[in-house]
Scaffold this motif. Structure first.
Motif, PDB file in Angstrom:
ATOM      1  N   HIS A 450       0.861  -1.180   0.000  1.00  0.00           N
ATOM      2  CA  HIS A 450       0.000   0.000   0.000  1.00  0.00           C
ATOM      3  C   HIS A 450       0.904   1.238   0.000  1.00  0.00           C
ATOM      4  N   VAL A 451       0.950   1.927  -1.120  1.00  0.00           N
ATOM      5  CA  VAL A 451       1.815   3.096  -1.257  1.00  0.00           C
ATOM      6  C   VAL A 451       0.976   4.356  -1.147  1.00  0.00           C
ATOM      7  N   VAL A 452       1.406   5.261  -0.290  1.00  0.00           N
ATOM      8  CA  VAL A 452       0.747   6.566  -0.169  1.00  0.00           C
ATOM      9  C   VAL A 452       1.794   7.645  -0.399  1.00  0.00           C
ATOM     10  N   TYR A 453       1.316   8.820  -0.787  1.00  0.00           N
ATOM     11  CA  TYR A 453       2.225   9.908  -1.148  1.00  0.00           C
ATOM     12  C   TYR A 453       2.183  11.078  -0.178  1.00  0.00           C
ATOM     13  N   GLY A 454       1.641  10.848   1.023  1.00  0.00           N
ATOM     14  CA  GLY A 454       1.778  11.862   2.048  1.00  0.00           C
ATOM     15  C   GLY A 454       0.562  12.735   2.254  1.00  0.00           C
ATOM     16  N   VAL A 455       0.767  13.748   3.092  1.00  0.00           N
ATOM     17  CA  VAL A 455      -0.283  14.669   3.505  1.00  0.00           C
ATOM     18  C   VAL A 455      -0.364  15.818   2.513  1.00  0.00           C
ATOM     19  N   VAL A 456      -1.566  16.250   2.188  1.00  0.00           N
ATOM     20  CA  VAL A 456      -1.786  17.301   1.188  1.00  0.00           C
ATOM     21  C   VAL A 456      -0.958  18.540   1.524  1.00  0.00           C
ATOM     22  N   GLY A 457      -0.152  18.980   0.561  1.00  0.00           N
ATOM     23  CA  GLY A 457       0.587  20.228   0.702  1.00  0.00           C
ATOM     24  C   GLY A 457       1.838  20.159   1.540  1.00  0.00           C
ATOM     25  N   LEU A 458       2.186  18.976   2.075  1.00  0.00           N
ATOM     26  CA  LEU A 458       3.346  18.863   2.958  1.00  0.00           C
ATOM     27  C   LEU A 458       4.286  17.774   2.461  1.00  0.00           C
ATOM     28  N   LYS A 459       5.588  18.043   2.506  1.00  0.00           N
ATOM     29  CA  LYS A 459       6.555  16.980   2.296  1.00  0.00           C
ATOM     30  C   LYS A 459       6.639  16.150   3.575  1.00  0.00           C
ATOM     31  N   THR A 460       6.699  14.839   3.423  1.00  0.00           N
ATOM     32  CA  THR A 460       6.902  13.980   4.583  1.00  0.00           C
ATOM     33  C   THR A 460       8.383  13.676   4.703  1.00  0.00           C
ATOM     34  N   HIS A 461       9.000  14.267   5.722  1.00  0.00           N
ATOM     35  CA  HIS A 461      10.443  14.198   5.918  1.00  0.00           C
ATOM     36  C   HIS A 461      10.804  13.323   7.113  1.00  0.00           C
ATOM     37  N   ALA A 462       9.798  12.844   7.848  1.00  0.00           N
ATOM     38  CA  ALA A 462      10.036  12.021   9.033  1.00  0.00           C
ATOM     39  C   ALA A 462      10.723  10.716   8.642  1.00  0.00           C
ATOM     40  N   LYS A 463      11.557  10.191   9.557  1.00  0.00           N
ATOM     41  CA  LYS A 463      12.271   8.925   9.334  1.00  0.00           C
ATOM     42  C   LYS A 463      11.746   7.920  10.357  1.00  0.00           C
ATOM     43  N   THR A 464      10.670   7.244  10.020  1.00  0.00           N
ATOM     44  CA  THR A 464      10.002   6.374  10.977  1.00  0.00           C
ATOM     45  C   THR A 464       9.626   5.047  10.341  1.00  0.00           C
ATOM     46  N   SER A 465       9.665   3.995  11.151  1.00  0.00           N
ATOM     47  CA  SER A 465       9.147   2.690  10.718  1.00  0.00           C
ATOM     48  C   SER A 465       8.518   2.004  11.918  1.00  0.00           C
ATOM     49  N   LEU A 466       7.505   1.196  11.647  1.00  0.00           N
ATOM     50  CA  LEU A 466       6.718   0.543  12.691  1.00  0.00           C
ATOM     51  C   LEU A 466       6.514  -0.916  12.312  1.00  0.00           C
ATOM     52  N   VAL A 467       6.718  -1.798  13.268  1.00  0.00           N
ATOM     53  CA  VAL A 467       6.520  -3.233  13.069  1.00  0.00           C
ATOM     54  C   VAL A 467       5.510  -3.717  14.112  1.00  0.00           C
ATOM     55  N   ILE A 481      12.838   5.355  15.006  1.00  0.00           N
ATOM     56  CA  ILE A 481      12.731   6.773  14.665  1.00  0.00           C
ATOM     57  C   ILE A 481      14.151   7.298  14.523  1.00  0.00           C
ATOM     58  N   GLY A 482      14.441   7.927  13.384  1.00  0.00           N
ATOM     59  CA  GLY A 482      15.808   8.337  13.116  1.00  0.00           C
ATOM     60  C   GLY A 482      15.941   9.779  12.696  1.00  0.00           C
ATOM     61  N   THR A 483      17.190  10.190  12.550  1.00  0.00           N
ATOM     62  CA  THR A 483      17.497  11.545  12.072  1.00  0.00           C
ATOM     63  C   THR A 483      17.892  11.548  10.608  1.00  0.00           C
ATOM     64  N   GLY A 484      18.137  10.366  10.034  1.00  0.00           N
ATOM     65  CA  GLY A 484      18.604  10.297   8.651  1.00  0.00           C
ATOM     66  C   GLY A 484      17.756   9.370   7.818  1.00  0.00           C
ATOM     67  N   ASN A 485      18.008   9.368   6.517  1.00  0.00           N
ATOM     68  CA  ASN A 485      17.206   8.601   5.574  1.00  0.00           C
ATOM     69  C   ASN A 485      17.480   7.104   5.681  1.00  0.00           C
ATOM     70  N   TYR A 486      16.529   6.327   5.192  1.00  0.00           N
ATOM     71  CA  TYR A 486      16.721   4.880   5.105  1.00  0.00           C
ATOM     72  C   TYR A 486      17.542   4.582   3.849  1.00  0.00           C
ATOM     73  N   ASN A 487      18.806   4.936   3.928  1.00  0.00           N
ATOM     74  CA  ASN A 487      19.704   4.867   2.774  1.00  0.00           C
ATOM     75  C   ASN A 487      21.023   4.265   3.229  1.00  0.00           C
ATOM     76  N   VAL A 488      21.310   3.053   2.765  1.00  0.00           N
ATOM     77  CA  VAL A 488      22.503   2.334   3.210  1.00  0.00           C
ATOM     78  C   VAL A 488      23.778   3.063   2.801  1.00  0.00           C
ATOM     79  N   THR A 489      23.778   3.664   1.614  1.00  0.00           N
ATOM     80  CA  THR A 489      24.988   4.336   1.123  1.00  0.00           C
ATOM     81  C   THR A 489      25.339   5.537   1.978  1.00  0.00           C
ATOM     82  N   THR A 490      24.380   6.452   2.177  1.00  0.00           N
ATOM     83  CA  THR A 490      24.696   7.659   2.944  1.00  0.00           C
ATOM     84  C   THR A 490      24.929   7.351   4.416  1.00  0.00           C
ATOM     85  N   SER A 491      24.417   6.221   4.903  1.00  0.00           N
ATOM     86  CA  SER A 491      24.622   5.881   6.312  1.00  0.00           C
ATOM     87  C   SER A 491      26.086   5.648   6.636  1.00  0.00           C
TER      88      SER A 491
END
Length: 725
Positions: A450-467, A481-491
Motif C-alpha cells: 500500500h503506497v501513499v504519497y503523504g499529507v496534502v501540501g506537505l513533504k513527509t520528511h520524518a524517518k520512521t518505521s513501525l513493526v 525513529i531516526g534523524t537520517g534517511n533509510y539509505n545504506v549508502t549515505t549511512s
C-alpha cells in the motif's frame, strides 16, 4: 565516556548562580540587525567545506574529495536557491529576506561572494592539490605535457572510444541552437567556411558515459592522466573536416530546479511530478561557466541564445567540473585517504534470528549512532527480520531518499508477497530523488504494498518505521525513529542517530502518527512525540521559554541543539529572549544559521559552532536542562527536523524523547565532545562569519567517537566473556 560522569560528579553540575535576576532587554534592533542572510550563510558553509580541501592536515585524496563536494554543493545552490531568486525577479515578486534584502539584492550579494570562492577553488586545485598530487606520482596533465608516444596512444584511444560517441551540432539557418542539458560540459567551437567570412558556432557535448580523465600509461607505476575535454579539443579538426576551427571554449550550464507547480492536489501528484521532471530538462539557465580567455564573440552568442545576462556568467581558471575528479579519488591509494572505518555492531543486536532481535529491543531501548555503529546490521536488519518473521503482521515505513538497489524496498516487497500488511509512504517531492522515488513507488505497488504519497501540501520528511508483531501476550509494536534517511549508502558517511524501542508510550503514538500520514487523522494531542506541523513548533517554543523562566528564577538553565540549518525567526527570537534572561544556549549547526550570536544585550549567552569533517554531520539533537541540578535529568530529544520554517511548519516531521538514562548519557557525551572539539569546529561571529579552531595536536571529535565506539564494544564483549567464564 570522556571525563567524569555527569550523574556522579559535582564538576558537571551547574555552577553557583547569582540570585540577582538578569535584566531582560527588549532589543531595539530592526530585523535586518537581528538576523543574517540565509544565502550568505550557506555560502559561508560551503567555504568551510573548501577550507578542508586546503587543509594539509587532511589526507591528500580526501582534500581532493572536499574540493569535489564544494563544487557539487555550488551546483545545487545555483539550481535551487539562485534559480528561485531569479524566478522571483522575473515575476516581479520582491519578498525581503530576514535581513531585509530583496531578491535582486540577494543575487548581487551572492555574486560578490561566489566569484572569489570560485577563484579560491581554482587556486586550491592549481597551486595546492595538483603539485601535491604530482609529488605522489599522480599527474593531471594538459595535452602539451604529454610525450610524443603518449599523444600517439591517446590519439588511438580517442579514435576507438571517443570519436564514434561524439555528436557535433552546428548552428545555422537550417540547424537551430541545440538543447544543452543541465550540468553538462560542452566545447563551444568557432568555425569558418574556407570560402566565407562569417563565423559559425558548433557545440560538442562532452559525453559523461566516458571517463572524464584518461590514464595515458595504465601499465606504469605512476599515474598520468589527461582530461577528456583536452583530448577532444585537440582533435576537433577530425569532427569538422575542411572547415577552419578558429577557436574552442569549454562551457557548462546550470538550469533552474526550483519548482513552480502547485502540488496541493495529491490526486494527480504522480503525474505532476513526472511532468515537472520533464520540464526541468528545459528549465531556464541560471549560470554559464566557461574556461579562461574566452572568445568575446562566442560569449555574446551564448548569452543571446540562452537569454542570459552578464551577471550569470562565471569564468573559471581551473576545471569546469571538479566532481569529475572523483575518479582520481577512487584510485587504490589507501595511504592518501582516511584510515578505513568499519561501523561496529552493538553486541546486544548481533543476534541472527528475528525472535532474538526483537527480544533485545523489547528488553531495552537502543540508541544507534551511525556511521560509528552499523546501519546495515541494525536498522536494515530490523526491517529485514520483520519481513521474514511469520509473527510480524504489519510493517509501516516512510521513505524520503532510499538510494538505488535499496534493501529496504526488497524487504517490503518480500513482506507484501508473504501476505503481511505493508504500508509505505514514498515522498515523491524529495528534490533530485523524484525520478528514483517514482520508480520505487511503482515497484512497491506492483508487489502489493500500500503506497501513499503523504499529507496534502506537505513533504513527509520524518524517518520512521513501525513493526506490529503477534506475541504470546498479544500484539506488540516495535519502532525505529531516526534523524537520517533509510539509505545504506549515505549511512556510511552521514552522522545520524536512530532509536529502536518497544516502549508502549512511544509506539502507541507512532501508530497514531501513521494513521495521520495514511488516513488523514487530525490527532493533535501527542504526549511524547513532537510532530510537525501538529505540535512540534509550539512545544519547542514552550520549552525554550521555560528555560528562560528557570534562568530568571535562578535555577539551572541550558539549551543545546545540534542540527543542519537554522532560520526559524520565532524560535530565534525565543532563544534571544531566553539568553537575555540568563539561559546558556549552544547551537551546533553544520550549515547556515540566521541568528547572530554574542551580540551585547541581544544574544550574549548564545554560541553557534559548525563541525566539518570526514563525515557529514546530520544528526538532530535537542537538549533542555529544565531546572535540573544533574544535566542527565534534563530533557533529551532526537529526530528528523531542523529549526527551519519549512521543517516546523511545512513538512511532516517526527522527534522522539530519549527516556532511558543510559541513552541520555550517550547523547550527553556526543554533545559535550562536539562543544569541546578543537580540531573540526568553526565558531560563528556576530556578523555571520566564522573562525576556525586550529589546534594542530588535537584529535577531531569524529576520530574520538570512532575510538570510543571501539572501546565501548570491546568493554561490553569483555564483560560478557567474563560473565560466561
Amino acid at each position: 565516556m570522556i571525563g567524569p560522569k555527569p550523574s556522579s560528579s559535582k564538576k558537571t553540575t551547574s555552577k553557583k548562580r547569582s540570585t540577582r535576576k538578569p535584566k531582560v532587554v527588549e532589543h531595539p534592533l530592526s530585523s535586518e540587525k537581528l538576523f543574517t542572510n540565509r544565502e550568505v550563510g550557506w555560502l559561508h558553509f560551503n567555504r568551510r567545506v573548501l577550507t578542508e580541501a586546503e587543509d594539509a592536515r587532511n589526507p591528500l585524496l580526501e582534500r581532493l574529495r572536499f574540493l569535489s563536494i564544494s563544487s557539487s554543493n555550488m551546483d545545487e545552490f545555483f539550481m535551487k536557491r539562485v534559480g528561485g531568486l531569479k524566478r522571483q525577479v522575473a515575476y516581479g515578486i520582491s519578498p525581503k529576506s530576514a535581513d531585509g534584502q530583496t531578491p535582486s539584492q540577494q543575487l548581487a550579494t551572492i555574486r560578490q561572494i561566489v566569484i572569489p570562492t570560485v577563484q579560491e577553488q581554482d587556486r586550491c586545485f592549481e597551486k595546492n592539490l595538483k603539485p601535491a598530487l604530482a609529488e605522489n606520482s599522480i599527474f593531471l596533465l594538459k595535452w602539451a605535457d604529454l610525450t610524443a608516444k603518449e599523444k600517439e596512444l591517446v590519439k588511438k584511444y580517442y579514435q576507438r572510444n571517443v570519436f564514434p560517441v561524439l555528436t557535433p551540432l552546428s548552428v545555422d539557418p537550417g540547424h537551430p541552437f541545440p538543447f544543452i542539458s543541465n550540468l553538462s560540459t560542452s566545447l563551444g567551437v568557432t568555425l569558418k567556411h574556407p570560402e566565407r567570412d562569417e563565423k559559425l558556432f558548433a557545440r560538442v557535448k562532452i559525453p559523461k558515459v566516458l571517463p572524464q580523465w584518461i590514464r595515458v600509461n595504465p601499465e606504469a607505476v605512476t599515474y598520468r592522466f589527461v582530461s577528456l575535454v583536452e583530448v577532444i579539443r585537440e582533435n576537433l579538426a577530425d569532427l569538422f573536416p575542411s572547415m577552419q576551427v578558429i577557436g574552442a571554449m569549454a562551457f557548462r550550464l546550470t538550469r533552474n530546479a526550483d519548482s513552480e507547480h502547485d502540488q496541493e492536489d495529491t490526486e494527480d501528484l504522480l503525474e505532476t511530478i513526472e511532468e515537472e521532471l520533464r520540464q526541468r530538462r528545459f528549465a531556464e539557465v541560471v549560470r554559464l561557466e566557461h574556461g579562461p580567455n574566452p572568445d568575446p564573440w562566442m560569449i555574446e552568442f551564448l548569452m543571446s541564445e540562452l537569454e542570459l545576462a552578464e551577471e550569470y556568467i562565471y569564468e573559471l581558471r581551473g576545471e569546469l567540473d571538479y566532481t569529475d575528479l572523483n575518479m582520481i579519488y577512487d584510485l587504490d591509494l589507501p595511504k592518501l585517504k582516511y584510515e578505513p572505518w568499519t561501523p561496529l555492531v552493538p553486541p546486544a543486536l548481533t543476534v541472527e534470528d528475528a525472535s532474538g532481535f526483537f527480544s533485545a529491543i523489547k528488553a531495552q531501548d537502543h540508541l544507534l549512532h551511525h556511521p560509528y555503529e552499523s546501519f546495515s546490521s541494525t536498522v536494515e536488519k530490523f526491517i529485514r527480520f520483520a519481513s521474514e518473521d511469520p509473527k510480524v503482521l504489519a510493517i509501516k515505513m516512510t521513505l524520503y531518499r532510499t538510494g538505488d538497489n535499496s534493501p529496504f524496498i526488497k524487504s517490503l516487497i518480500r513482506a507484501a508477497e508473504a501476505g503481511k500488511q505493508v504500508v509505505c509512504l514514498v515522498e515523491l517531492k524529495a528534490r533530485f530523488d523524484e525520478e528514483r522515488n517514482i520508480y520505487w513507488a511503482q515497484e512497491l505497488e506492483n508487489a502489493g504494498v500500500h503506497v501513499v504519497y503523504g499529507v496534502v501540501g506537505l513533504k513527509t520528511h520524518a524517518k520512521t518505521s513501525l513493526v506490529v508483531r503477534q506475541e504470546a501476550e498479544g500484539l506488540r509494536c516495535y519502532c525505529h525513529i531516526g534523524t537520517g534517511n533509510y539509505n545504506v549508502t549515505t549511512s556510511r558517511f552521514y552522522t545520524d542517530l536512530g532509536l529502536l524501542t518497544a516502549r508502549e508510550e512511544i509506539t502507541n503514538e507512532v501508530v497514531e502518527f501513521f494513521h495521520y500520514l495514511t488516513g488523514r487523522s487530525l490527532k493533535n494531542s501527542y504526549d511524547k512525540l513532537l510532530v510537525a506541523p501538529v505540535n512540534m513548533f509550539p512545544r519547542f517554543k514552550a520549552m525554550i521559554e521555560r528555560e528562560g523562566e528557570h534562568a530568571k528564577a535562578g535555577r539551572p538553565s541550558q539549551i543545546i541543539a545540534k542540527f543542519n540549518n537554522m532560520e526559524e525567526n520565532d524560535i530565534a527570537m525565543s532563544l534571544y529572549q531566553a539568553s537575555q534572561k540568563g539561559t546558556e544556549v549552544d547551537l551546533i549547526v553544520r550549515g547556515f544559521c540566521c541568528m547572530r550570536p554574542r551580540v551585547p544585550g541581544l544574544s550574549d549567552r548564545v554560541r553557534v559552532t559548525s563541525i566539518i569533517g570526514r563525515f557529514l554531520e546530520h544528526s538532530r539533537i535537542f537538549y533542555f536542562r529544565n531546572g535540573a541540578q544533574d544535566p542527565l535529568d534534563g530533557d533529551f530529544y532526537m529526530g528528523s527536523a531542523d529549526w527551519m520554517y519549512r521543517n516546523l511548519h511545512a513538512r511532516v516531521e517526527a522527534i522522539v524523547p530519549i527516556l532511558d538514562r543510559g541513552l541520555k548519557e550517550k547523547i550527553w557525551e556526543i554533545l559535550q565532545l562536539s562543544l569541546k572539539d578543537q580540531r573540526q569546529t568553526w565558531q560563528m561571529t556576530a556578523d555571520g562569519d566564522y573562525t576556525q579552531r586550529k589546534a594542530s595536536n588535537e584529535v577531531g571529535v569524529q576520530q574520538v567517537l570512532m575510538q570510543l565506539t571501539k572501546q565501548r564494544v570491546k568493554n561490553i564483549e569483555e564483560s560478557a566473556s567474563s560473565s560466561d567464564s
